[in-house]
Each structure stands twice: as C-alpha cells, then as structure tokens.
Design an enzyme around this catalytic site. Structure first.
Site, PDB file in Angstrom:
ATOM      1  N   GLU A   1       9.335  -4.027  10.340  1.00 11.96           N
ATOM      2  CA  GLU A   1       9.760  -2.768   9.702  1.00 11.96           C
ATOM      3  C   GLU A   1      10.247  -1.766  10.740  1.00 11.96           C
ATOM      4  OE1 GLU A   1       6.962  -0.940   6.988  1.00 11.96           O
ATOM      5  OE2 GLU A   1       8.200   0.859   6.803  1.00 11.96           O
TER       6      GLU A   1
ATOM      7  N   LYS B   1      -1.167  -9.289   3.005  1.00 13.45           N
ATOM      8  CA  LYS B   1      -0.409  -8.822   4.165  1.00 13.45           C
ATOM      9  C   LYS B   1      -1.287  -7.816   4.910  1.00 13.45           C
ATOM     10  CE  LYS B   1       3.270  -5.901   3.881  1.00 13.45           C
ATOM     11  NZ  LYS B   1       2.744  -4.744   4.645  1.00 13.45           N
TER      12      LYS B   1
ATOM     13  N   ASP C   1      -1.207  -6.070  -0.206  1.00 11.64           N
ATOM     14  CA  ASP C   1      -1.489  -5.438   1.090  1.00 11.64           C
ATOM     15  C   ASP C   1      -2.977  -5.177   1.258  1.00 11.64           C
ATOM     16  OD1 ASP C   1       0.613  -5.071   2.841  1.00 11.64           O
ATOM     17  OD2 ASP C   1       1.257  -3.177   1.945  1.00 11.64           O
TER      18      ASP C   1
ATOM     19  N   GLU D   1      -1.316  -5.214   8.638  1.00  9.31           N
ATOM     20  CA  GLU D   1      -0.508  -4.620   9.708  1.00  9.31           C
ATOM     21  C   GLU D   1      -1.159  -4.861  11.068  1.00  9.31           C
ATOM     22  OE1 GLU D   1       0.400  -0.502   8.926  1.00  9.31           O
ATOM     23  OE2 GLU D   1       1.133  -0.949   6.901  1.00  9.31           O
TER      24      GLU D   1
ATOM     25  N   ASP E   1       0.841  -1.206   0.000  1.00 12.40           N
ATOM     26  CA  ASP E   1       0.000   0.000   0.000  1.00 12.40           C
ATOM     27  C   ASP E   1       0.875   1.256   0.000  1.00 12.40           C
ATOM     28  OD1 ASP E   1       0.882  -0.168   2.582  1.00 12.40           O
ATOM     29  OD2 ASP E   1      -1.070   0.099   3.523  1.00 12.40           O
ATOM     30  N   SER E   2       2.194   1.060   0.015  1.00 13.67           N
ATOM     31  CA  SER E   2       3.106   2.183  -0.220  1.00 13.67           C
ATOM     32  C   SER E   2       2.848   2.792  -1.595  1.00 13.67           C
ATOM     33  CB  SER E   2       4.564   1.708  -0.110  1.00 13.67           C
ATOM     34  OG  SER E   2       4.763   0.552  -0.904  1.00 13.67           O
TER      35      SER E   2
HETATM   36  O1  KIV Z   1       3.532  -1.072   1.676  1.00 16.34           O
HETATM   37  C1  KIV Z   1       4.667  -1.551   1.571  1.00 16.34           C
HETATM   38  O2  KIV Z   1       5.375  -1.356   0.589  1.00 16.34           O
HETATM   39  C2  KIV Z   1       5.155  -2.373   2.673  1.00 16.34           C
HETATM   40  C3  KIV Z   1       6.594  -2.762   2.668  1.00 16.34           C
HETATM   41  C4  KIV Z   1       7.458  -1.604   2.835  1.00 16.34           C
HETATM   42  C5  KIV Z   1       6.881  -3.841   3.650  1.00 16.34           C
HETATM   43  O3  KIV Z   1       4.411  -2.708   3.550  1.00 16.34           O
END
Ligand code: KIV
Length: 288
Positions: A204, A135, A105, A137, A66-67
């Site tokens: 992280e 993934k 994510d 959080e 989600d970056s």
């Molecule tokens: O959103 C993302 O890119 C991430 C990674 C930096 C682990 O969660």
C-alpha cells in the site's frame, strides 16, 4: 458455526445470488506461477452482506478491511477497531458472498503481542465468520507470527509499505519507499512475509518502482493499492471507488458517484414527505 445463512425466502435482494463454487486461498496463490500472474487478482473491500452480494461475482477476493473504522463507524483511524467489529462484519460478508474468497483484517492490538495472541484472534475470526483467511500489517517483525499461523492452518495475507495501523509511528498516510533505506525495508519486509508463508501481500502507498521491485522479489502475489499496475492484483476501498466520500487518496479512481445519488434521493424523499405526496396510492393499504 455461529453464523446464519442467507434465507432465500426473506432476503431483500432479488435475485438472491445463486451459490457458486467459492475460490480458495491455494487457487489465488497459484495465480502467480514462476513470477508471472497472467490474470491480475481483483480485490475490493466489503463490510456488509448486501455490498458483498453486489461485488462477489466480480471479485476474486473480498477484504473485510479494518478501514471499516473510518468508512462505516466514522472513527479517525483504524486504531480503535475491535475484534468484535471485524467478526460481525466478516460474518455478514461471508453470508452475502458465494464466489470470492473472503479475508478479514486482524485489528490493531489483536495480534502484535505474540504468535499465541495472533492465533487466538485469527482462529476466532475463522470460526465466527467462516472467512478463508486473515490479513495483518507489518513485515519482518510479523514474520514469526505469520509462520506460526500458517503452520497451524490459518492462511495469512501480509501488508507492507503504508500500514495504516502504524499511523502514530509513521506520522501520516504519505507514500512510502522514497528514501533508499525505506525502499530496502519494504522489499525486505515482503520477502520475510513470503518466506514465512504468507499466500499474498498487500503493498500500500508505495512508490511505483519499489512496488514493481517487491512484485518481482517475492513468489506470492502482490496486491497493490496506490502502488503499480504491474502488481499481481489490485485492491481499493469500495466506498472510495464508488464516490462515497469527497476526500480520497490520490491513487483512488472514482468509478461511481454514489454520494450524489444518495443525497439526491434523500432530498426528493424529504420534499415529498413535506408536501404530503409520499406515501401515494401505490404505497398505502386500503380496505378491500
Ligand atoms: O483496511 C483496508 O481496507 C485495507 C485495504 C485498503 C488494503 O487494508
């Protein structure tokens, strides 16, 4: 499936990558045996089909992070990222890859309310993208949700330490685990996720001794970012390591200078357009 396959006759990529046997989540999980990962796990973020094509052969895992909120959309954080964005980019990355397992994510707001909400979001991502897992959080607070998803067929990677979706609670993106209480919470969070069935966990922005402790404390692979080379694998945001941005966290190593390459190419193009030297004879069609 609502996704398209790459069409080898129209793909702009040459050569179109040959299909390979894709890595599976159980194969990745098995890379850590009795607390030891002989071959560290390689993970990078990917958001587009072409980027996935270029990274695929080198990576075990491609993360549609989600970056992308900041990297692709210019948003101030990952908080405004939607499930629709993740589904669209996830499908593109699956189309562009044949070898790496692709994870997507879960965006902020799409899973925290209840295990049922998380299942609806995660199953949508699996159906619409063809990804191998998701993934999310959070640690102990998310353990019930992780177990709910895993027991219903959805592989989950956890994410502890600096969790960017919680930036408004954390107050920034500083490294975590400097106080004893914070360090103990990170280890407990990772253990709770592992017990709930997470197949791997991202750690992280965690001070190195705590990253090492977390890696030793759980049976599943721990993927570090701003953590330690002693983790079971590493992940970076691809654009950061390619040199796309001037400002990056200090844990990023730049393996390229792509921003300079793009700027220089755009400057040459602009100069040639203004001088009417582009397009030239090679780029124009003439009557036979
Ligand atoms: O959103 C993302 O890119 C991430 C990674 C930096 C682990 O969660």
């Amino acid at each position: 499936m609502s996704t398209f396959q790459l069409d080898t006759s129209t793909s702009r990529a040459h050569p179109t990558p040959a299909p390979m046997r894709r890595l599976t989540v159980p194969a990745i999980r098995k890379r850590k045996q009795d607390g030891v990962t002989a071959e560290p796990i390689v993970m990078l973020t990917a958001y587009t089909a072409r980027q996935a094509q270029l990274l695929d052969a080198h990576c075990d895992l491609l993360l549609v992070g989600d970056s992308l909120g900041q990297v692709i959309y210019g948003l101030p954080s990952s908080v405004p990222v939607t499930l629709e964005m993740m589904a669209a980019h996830g499908a593109a990355v699956v189309r562009g890859s044949y070898h790496a397992a692709v994870l997507v994510d879960m965006p902020f707001g799409a899973y925290e309310q209840s295990p049922e909400q998380a299942f609806a979001s995660a199953s949508r991502l699996l159906k619409e993208t063809g990804c191998a897992g998701v993934k999310l959080e959070g640690g102990t607070a998310m353990a019930e949700t992780v177990a709910f998803l895993v027991n219903r067929g959805i592989p989950v990677m956890g994410h502890v330490g600096l969790t960017p979706q919680a930036v408004n609670v954390l107050g920034g993106y500083n490294a975590r685990g400097r106080s004893e209480a914070e360090a103990a919470k990170i280890v407990a969070d990772a253990q709770a996720l592992a017990e709930a069935g997470a197949f791997a966990i991202v750690a992280e922005g965690v001070v190195e001794p705590i990253a090492i402790e977390v890696t030793k404390a759980v049976p599943c692979p721990v993927i570090g970012i701003g953590a330690s080379a002693q983790c079971d694998g590493q992940v970076l945001v691809t654009e950061d390591m390619l040199g796309m941005f001037e400002r990056v966290p200090r844990f990023v190593k730049r393996y390229g200078e792509i921003a300079e390459t793009i700027s220089a190419a755009a400057a040459r193009y602009a100069e040639e357009v203004r001088a009417r030297s582009f397009p030239g004879p090679d780029q124009t069609y003439q009557p036979k």
